[in-house]
Design a protein around this motif. Structure first.
Motif, mmCIF file in Angstrom:
data_model
loop_
_atom_site.group_PDB
_atom_site.id
_atom_site.type_symbol
_atom_site.label_atom_id
_atom_site.label_comp_id
_atom_site.label_asym_id
_atom_site.label_seq_id
_atom_site.Cartn_x
_atom_site.Cartn_y
_atom_site.Cartn_z
ATOM 1 N N VAL A 53 -83.768 18.582 1.875
ATOM 2 C CA VAL A 53 -83.410 17.950 0.105
ATOM 3 C C VAL A 53 -84.897 19.698 0.655
ATOM 4 O O VAL A 53 -85.671 19.309 1.118
ATOM 5 N N SER A 54 -84.804 20.883 0.171
ATOM 6 C CA SER A 54 -85.112 21.627 -0.065
ATOM 7 C C SER A 54 -86.090 22.300 -2.204
ATOM 8 O O SER A 54 -85.338 22.008 -2.626
ATOM 9 N N TYR A 55 -86.835 22.921 -1.651
ATOM 10 C CA TYR A 55 -88.070 22.840 -3.207
ATOM 11 C C TYR A 55 -88.289 24.613 -2.942
ATOM 12 O O TYR A 55 -88.712 24.751 -1.753
ATOM 13 N N ASN A 56 -87.223 25.679 -3.724
ATOM 14 C CA ASN A 56 -87.175 26.824 -4.389
ATOM 15 C C ASN A 56 -88.847 27.268 -4.557
ATOM 16 O O ASN A 56 -89.109 26.371 -5.596
ATOM 17 N N GLY A 57 -89.334 28.021 -4.256
ATOM 18 C CA GLY A 57 -90.803 28.773 -4.982
ATOM 19 C C GLY A 57 -91.407 27.555 -3.981
ATOM 20 O O GLY A 57 -92.025 27.157 -3.307
ATOM 21 N N TRP A 234 -82.673 12.411 -6.466
ATOM 22 C CA TRP A 234 -83.749 11.960 -7.468
ATOM 23 C C TRP A 234 -84.910 12.519 -7.225
ATOM 24 O O TRP A 234 -85.323 12.207 -6.018
ATOM 25 N N ARG A 235 -85.674 13.235 -8.068
ATOM 26 C CA ARG A 235 -87.458 13.508 -7.689
ATOM 27 C C ARG A 235 -88.311 13.295 -8.838
ATOM 28 O O ARG A 235 -87.698 13.363 -10.079
ATOM 29 N N GLU A 236 -89.392 12.583 -8.636
ATOM 30 C CA GLU A 236 -90.428 12.150 -9.812
ATOM 31 C C GLU A 236 -90.096 13.564 -10.748
ATOM 32 O O GLU A 236 -90.377 14.087 -10.300
ATOM 33 N N GLY A 237 -91.394 13.193 -11.847
ATOM 34 C CA GLY A 237 -91.390 14.305 -12.582
ATOM 35 C C GLY A 237 -90.538 14.445 -14.071
ATOM 36 O O GLY A 237 -89.837 13.796 -14.166
ATOM 37 N N PHE A 262 -84.705 21.395 -5.371
ATOM 38 C CA PHE A 262 -85.370 21.184 -6.533
ATOM 39 C C PHE A 262 -86.203 22.890 -6.480
ATOM 40 O O PHE A 262 -85.665 23.647 -6.357
ATOM 41 N N GLY A 263 -86.904 23.096 -7.656
ATOM 42 C CA GLY A 263 -88.263 23.680 -7.708
ATOM 43 C C GLY A 263 -88.205 24.987 -8.703
ATOM 44 O O GLY A 263 -86.668 24.929 -10.033
ATOM 45 N N ALA A 264 -88.111 25.594 -8.197
ATOM 46 C CA ALA A 264 -87.823 27.461 -9.177
ATOM 47 C C ALA A 264 -86.437 27.929 -9.214
ATOM 48 O O ALA A 264 -86.031 27.937 -7.949
ATOM 49 N N ALA A 265 -85.474 27.954 -10.131
ATOM 50 C CA ALA A 265 -84.735 28.280 -10.248
ATOM 51 C C ALA A 265 -84.828 29.747 -9.904
ATOM 52 O O ALA A 265 -85.726 30.422 -9.790
ATOM 53 N N THR A 266 -83.354 30.166 -9.304
ATOM 54 C CA THR A 266 -83.318 31.662 -8.730
ATOM 55 C C THR A 266 -82.994 32.737 -9.695
ATOM 56 O O THR A 266 -82.226 33.359 -10.160
#
Length: 287
Positions: A53-57, A234-237, A262-266
């Motif tokens: 699971v990665s986080y972008n941005g 699923w991640r919290e938020g 998850f995170g910022a969209a490309t």
């Protein structure tokens, strides 16, 4: 007994027998339906689902927690920080990944099989005025053991929507609390009324096919029957968390890969406003 009375008596007996036959027939049909849908335990070959699971941005920076309301928390954990988004080298921890639904190669739905409730307990500790682990999973009716490793009093308060809500105080040195959830629910928030920054999330599942990403963002779901499934991360938020889904086909005695981000969209390379081609209109009155 006159003739009319005899007729009514015969009709009454006939109606009673008809009603009894209908009731018995309905019961038989219901039992047959139950038998047809009960697949029993699964005993065939299995596979594995793995992923990262990665986080972008740029992730939100952890915030220092003000512990002046309970100095004991600050004494044990002087650098107490929020833990809602833990990202290391672009990889996201504490993501709950599970099989939501799907069909086994044999043609039956994965939920039709009987999955035994583990006899082992899952532990949730209160340590350093944090819940450890931050995200965890249990099966329906599996015991959840809650302990308090802090020299202060905590208040454990799950707030489910489908299960029974409860709220219990646990002082330092108090006996462990054992609870179980009787209905599947993803995910149940857990808070401490005495320390409002303390949060945890419990996923309650009917099957054993779930996992939580570690500090490297990796997770693994083992013992999966071969088939095609909908896998959810699923991640919290926000109010109810954030989800990503993916279709995965698991081979017998093999492994399937399911990476999530998850995170910022490309961002798109196209401009937000594009110039339209010129349109020529004939001049009015010109012949």
């Amino acid at each position: 007994m006159n003739k009319q009375t005899k007729v009514w008596l015969v009709l009454s007996i006939a109606m009673s027998l008809l009603a009894l036959g209908s009731a018995c027939g309905g019961s038989t049909n219901k039992e047959a339906t139950l038998t047809e849908t009960a697949a029993g335990p699964y005993s065939g070959p299995t596979g594995t689902i793995t992923g990262v699971v990665s986080y972008n941005g740029t992730p939100p920076a952890p915030k220092k927690i003000d512990t002046t309301a309970d100095p004991v928390c600050g004494q044990k954990n002087p650098n107490l920080m929020t833990d809602d988004t833990i990202v290391k080298d672009g990889k996201l921890a504490n993501t709950f990944v599970y099989i939501k639904e799907g069909t086994v190669e044999a043609g039956k739905k994965i939920g039709e099989y009987a999955w035994a409730t583990p006899s082992t307990e899952v532990q949730l500790d209160q340590n350093g005025c944090h819940y450890v682990p931050h995200v965890l999973g249990v099966m329906v009716n599996q015991k959840l053991k809650i302990t308090n490793s802090d020299p202060t009093t905590h208040n454990i308060h799950p707030t489910p929507k489908l299960n029974t809500e409860w709220n219990q105080t646990q002082a330092n040195g108090a006996p462990q609390i054992e609870k179980a959830f009787t209905r599947a629910e993803v995910l149940i928030p857990v808070k401490c009324n005495q320390h409002p920054w303390m949060k945890s999330y419990v996923g309650v599942m009917k099957t054993p096919f779930f996992s939580v990403s570690n500090d490297s963002g990796a997770y693994e779901i083992t013992g999966v029957p071969p088939g095609t499934y909908t896998v959810v991360a699923w991640r919290e938020g926000g109010a109810t968390g954030e989800e990503k889904t993916m279709q995965v086909t698991v081979p017998a005695n093999g492994s399937a890969k399911a990476d999530f981000a998850f995170g910022a969209a490309t961002s798109s390379t196209k401009p937000s406003l594009q110039m339209l081609p010129a349109i020529e209109f004939p001049m009015l009155g010109k012949h």
